[in-house]
Design a protein around this motif. Structure first.
Motif, PDB file in Angstrom:
ATOM      1  N   ASP A  37      51.556  44.763  41.514  1.00 48.91           N
ATOM      2  CA  ASP A  37      50.741  45.629  42.366  1.00 48.91           C
ATOM      3  C   ASP A  37      49.246  45.383  42.208  1.00 48.91           C
ATOM      4  OD1 ASP A  37      50.600  48.162  44.124  1.00 48.91           O
ATOM      5  OD2 ASP A  37      49.274  48.650  42.428  1.00 48.91           O
ATOM      6  N   ALA A  38      48.819  44.798  41.112  1.00 48.42           N
ATOM      7  CA  ALA A  38      47.385  44.605  40.857  1.00 48.42           C
ATOM      8  C   ALA A  38      46.769  43.684  41.900  1.00 48.42           C
ATOM      9  CB  ALA A  38      47.181  44.028  39.453  1.00 48.42           C
ATOM     10  N   GLU A  39      45.462  43.842  42.082  1.00 53.82           N
ATOM     11  CA  GLU A  39      44.699  42.984  42.982  1.00 53.82           C
ATOM     12  C   GLU A  39      43.594  42.306  42.188  1.00 53.82           C
ATOM     13  OE1 GLU A  39      43.404  45.843  45.914  1.00 53.82           O
ATOM     14  OE2 GLU A  39      45.121  45.351  47.194  1.00 53.82           O
ATOM     15  N   THR A  40      43.150  41.160  42.685  1.00 58.12           N
ATOM     16  CA  THR A  40      42.044  40.486  42.024  1.00 58.12           C
ATOM     17  C   THR A  40      40.825  41.398  42.012  1.00 58.12           C
ATOM     18  OG1 THR A  40      41.335  39.422  44.078  1.00 58.12           O
ATOM     19  CG2 THR A  40      42.792  38.146  42.623  1.00 58.12           C
ATOM     20  N   PHE A  41      40.062  41.274  40.952  1.00 55.06           N
ATOM     21  CA  PHE A  41      38.837  42.052  40.810  1.00 55.06           C
ATOM     22  C   PHE A  41      37.948  41.296  39.834  1.00 55.06           C
ATOM     23  CE2 PHE A  41      35.989  45.280  39.235  1.00 55.06           C
ATOM     24  CZ  PHE A  41      35.710  46.027  40.356  1.00 55.06           C
ATOM     25  N   ARG A  42      36.842  40.785  40.351  1.00 49.19           N
ATOM     26  CA  ARG A  42      35.923  40.022  39.517  1.00 49.19           C
ATOM     27  C   ARG A  42      34.499  40.505  39.729  1.00 49.19           C
ATOM     28  NH1 ARG A  42      37.931  33.894  38.774  1.00 49.19           N
ATOM     29  NH2 ARG A  42      40.119  34.358  38.558  1.00 49.19           N
ATOM     30  N   LEU A  43      33.752  40.458  38.624  1.00 48.57           N
ATOM     31  CA  LEU A  43      32.355  40.902  38.616  1.00 48.57           C
ATOM     32  C   LEU A  43      31.470  39.774  38.098  1.00 48.57           C
ATOM     33  CD1 LEU A  43      33.183  44.157  36.696  1.00 48.57           C
ATOM     34  CD2 LEU A  43      32.279  44.177  39.009  1.00 48.57           C
ATOM     35  N   ASN A  44      30.197  39.802  38.512  1.00 43.69           N
ATOM     36  CA  ASN A  44      29.247  38.889  37.890  1.00 43.69           C
ATOM     37  C   ASN A  44      28.524  39.625  36.763  1.00 43.69           C
ATOM     38  OD1 ASN A  44      27.144  40.412  39.030  1.00 43.69           O
ATOM     39  ND2 ASN A  44      26.775  38.955  40.675  1.00 43.69           N
ATOM     40  N   LYS A  45      27.553  38.978  36.136  1.00 41.53           N
ATOM     41  CA  LYS A  45      26.855  39.566  34.984  1.00 41.53           C
ATOM     42  C   LYS A  45      26.040  40.801  35.354  1.00 41.53           C
ATOM     43  CE  LYS A  45      26.671  35.225  32.534  1.00 41.53           C
ATOM     44  NZ  LYS A  45      25.885  34.070  32.159  1.00 41.53           N
ATOM     45  N   GLU A  46      25.717  40.960  36.629  1.00 36.10           N
ATOM     46  CA  GLU A  46      24.941  42.127  37.079  1.00 36.10           C
ATOM     47  C   GLU A  46      25.834  43.256  37.584  1.00 36.10           C
ATOM     48  OE1 GLU A  46      24.028  38.872  38.394  1.00 36.10           O
ATOM     49  OE2 GLU A  46      22.795  38.736  36.582  1.00 36.10           O
ATOM     50  N   SER A  47      27.128  43.180  37.309  1.00 31.50           N
ATOM     51  CA  SER A  47      28.116  44.189  37.728  1.00 31.50           C
ATOM     52  C   SER A  47      28.314  44.238  39.235  1.00 31.50           C
ATOM     53  CB  SER A  47      27.757  45.579  37.203  1.00 31.50           C
ATOM     54  OG  SER A  47      27.785  45.590  35.799  1.00 31.50           O
ATOM     55  N   ALA A  48      27.985  43.150  39.916  1.00 35.66           N
ATOM     56  CA  ALA A  48      28.294  43.053  41.345  1.00 35.66           C
ATOM     57  C   ALA A  48      29.713  42.512  41.479  1.00 35.66           C
ATOM     58  CB  ALA A  48      27.310  42.130  42.043  1.00 35.66           C
ATOM     59  N   VAL A  49      30.467  43.122  42.366  1.00 39.31           N
ATOM     60  CA  VAL A  49      31.825  42.663  42.616  1.00 39.31           C
ATOM     61  C   VAL A  49      31.733  41.370  43.428  1.00 39.31           C
ATOM     62  CG1 VAL A  49      34.063  43.238  43.635  1.00 39.31           C
ATOM     63  CG2 VAL A  49      32.672  45.039  42.590  1.00 39.31           C
ATOM     64  N   THR A  50      32.405  40.332  42.954  1.00 46.00           N
ATOM     65  CA  THR A  50      32.390  39.046  43.646  1.00 46.00           C
ATOM     66  C   THR A  50      33.719  38.735  44.317  1.00 46.00           C
ATOM     67  OG1 THR A  50      32.983  37.887  41.612  1.00 46.00           O
ATOM     68  CG2 THR A  50      30.626  38.101  42.106  1.00 46.00           C
ATOM     69  N   GLU A  51      34.780  39.404  43.885  1.00 49.87           N
ATOM     70  CA  GLU A  51      36.098  39.204  44.490  1.00 49.87           C
ATOM     71  C   GLU A  51      36.916  40.470  44.327  1.00 49.87           C
ATOM     72  OE1 GLU A  51      40.127  36.469  44.112  1.00 49.87           O
ATOM     73  OE2 GLU A  51      38.367  35.898  42.956  1.00 49.87           O
ATOM     74  N   ILE A  52      37.633  40.819  45.402  1.00 46.08           N
ATOM     75  CA  ILE A  52      38.461  42.020  45.373  1.00 46.08           C
ATOM     76  C   ILE A  52      39.601  41.887  46.382  1.00 46.08           C
ATOM     77  CG2 ILE A  52      37.024  43.248  47.070  1.00 46.08           C
ATOM     78  CD1 ILE A  52      37.598  45.835  45.469  1.00 46.08           C
ATOM     79  N   GLY A  53      40.771  42.361  45.985  1.00 46.16           N
ATOM     80  CA  GLY A  53      41.843  42.593  46.931  1.00 46.16           C
ATOM     81  C   GLY A  53      42.865  41.514  47.177  1.00 46.16           C
ATOM     82  N   SER A  54      42.756  40.373  46.528  1.00 45.50           N
ATOM     83  CA  SER A  54      43.759  39.327  46.724  1.00 45.50           C
ATOM     84  C   SER A  54      44.888  39.480  45.706  1.00 45.50           C
ATOM     85  CB  SER A  54      43.132  37.939  46.567  1.00 45.50           C
ATOM     86  OG  SER A  54      42.198  37.721  47.604  1.00 45.50           O
TER      87      SER A  54
END
Length: 151
Positions: A46-63
């Motif tokens: 059920d999990a989805e991709t979720f990635r952040l950069n060093k500034e806590s900006a989301v760079t990937e979500i939902g795959s």
């Protein structure tokens, strides 16, 4: 503030979003894996991709993730928009057919906002109790003696 209707959370989650100076922000659970392991035999089911950069900006979500390294947290379904970022969301939807816009998942829309690079999607970690109730087994889990969500 936008909240999915199948989640519960402590008031602090909303406060964290309101205190943010971001144009668009979401709460996420950096300790998501334990909750997913209690809800699913395979957390990646059920999990989805979720990635952040060093500034806590989301760079990937939902795959769909291929492995746990692609999941740095789980999006909770709680969002903050300013009027400008809300217009960005409406603009994205206006460029789609009505059928596609109606079927679009929020995480897909958030990924389009990220890809457009007009706004930075701020990820705000939330470590207090929260949950998502997708079915009766989720409800039974949260209502069990040791897992009562908002006691």
């Amino acid at each position: 503030i936008v909240s999915y209707s199948d989640i519960f959370y402590r008031p602090q989650a909303v406060s964290l979003l309101m205190e943010s100076n971001a144009e668009i922000a979401i709460t996420y659970d950096p300790n998501w894996q334990t909750l997913w392991e209690n809800r699913f035999s395979d957390p990646l089911e059920d999990a989805e991709t979720f990635r952040l950069n060093k500034e806590s900006a989301v760079t990937e979500i939902g795959s769909k993730p291929k492995n746990l390294e692609e999941v740095e947290g789980q999006y909770m379904g709680l969002l903050y928009f300013t009027p400008n970022s809300w217009r960005e969301l409406l603009d994205i939807r206006s460029k789609m057919t009505q059928n596609n816009a109606d079927r679009m998942h929020m995480t897909s829309a958030l990924q389009k906002i990220i890809d457009n690079e007009n706004f930075i999607l701020k990820g705000i970690p939330h470590t207090e109790e929260w949950g998502e109730v997708d079915n009766s087994s989720d409800l039974a889990f949260y209502n069990s003696k040791d897992n009562l969500p908002l006691n």
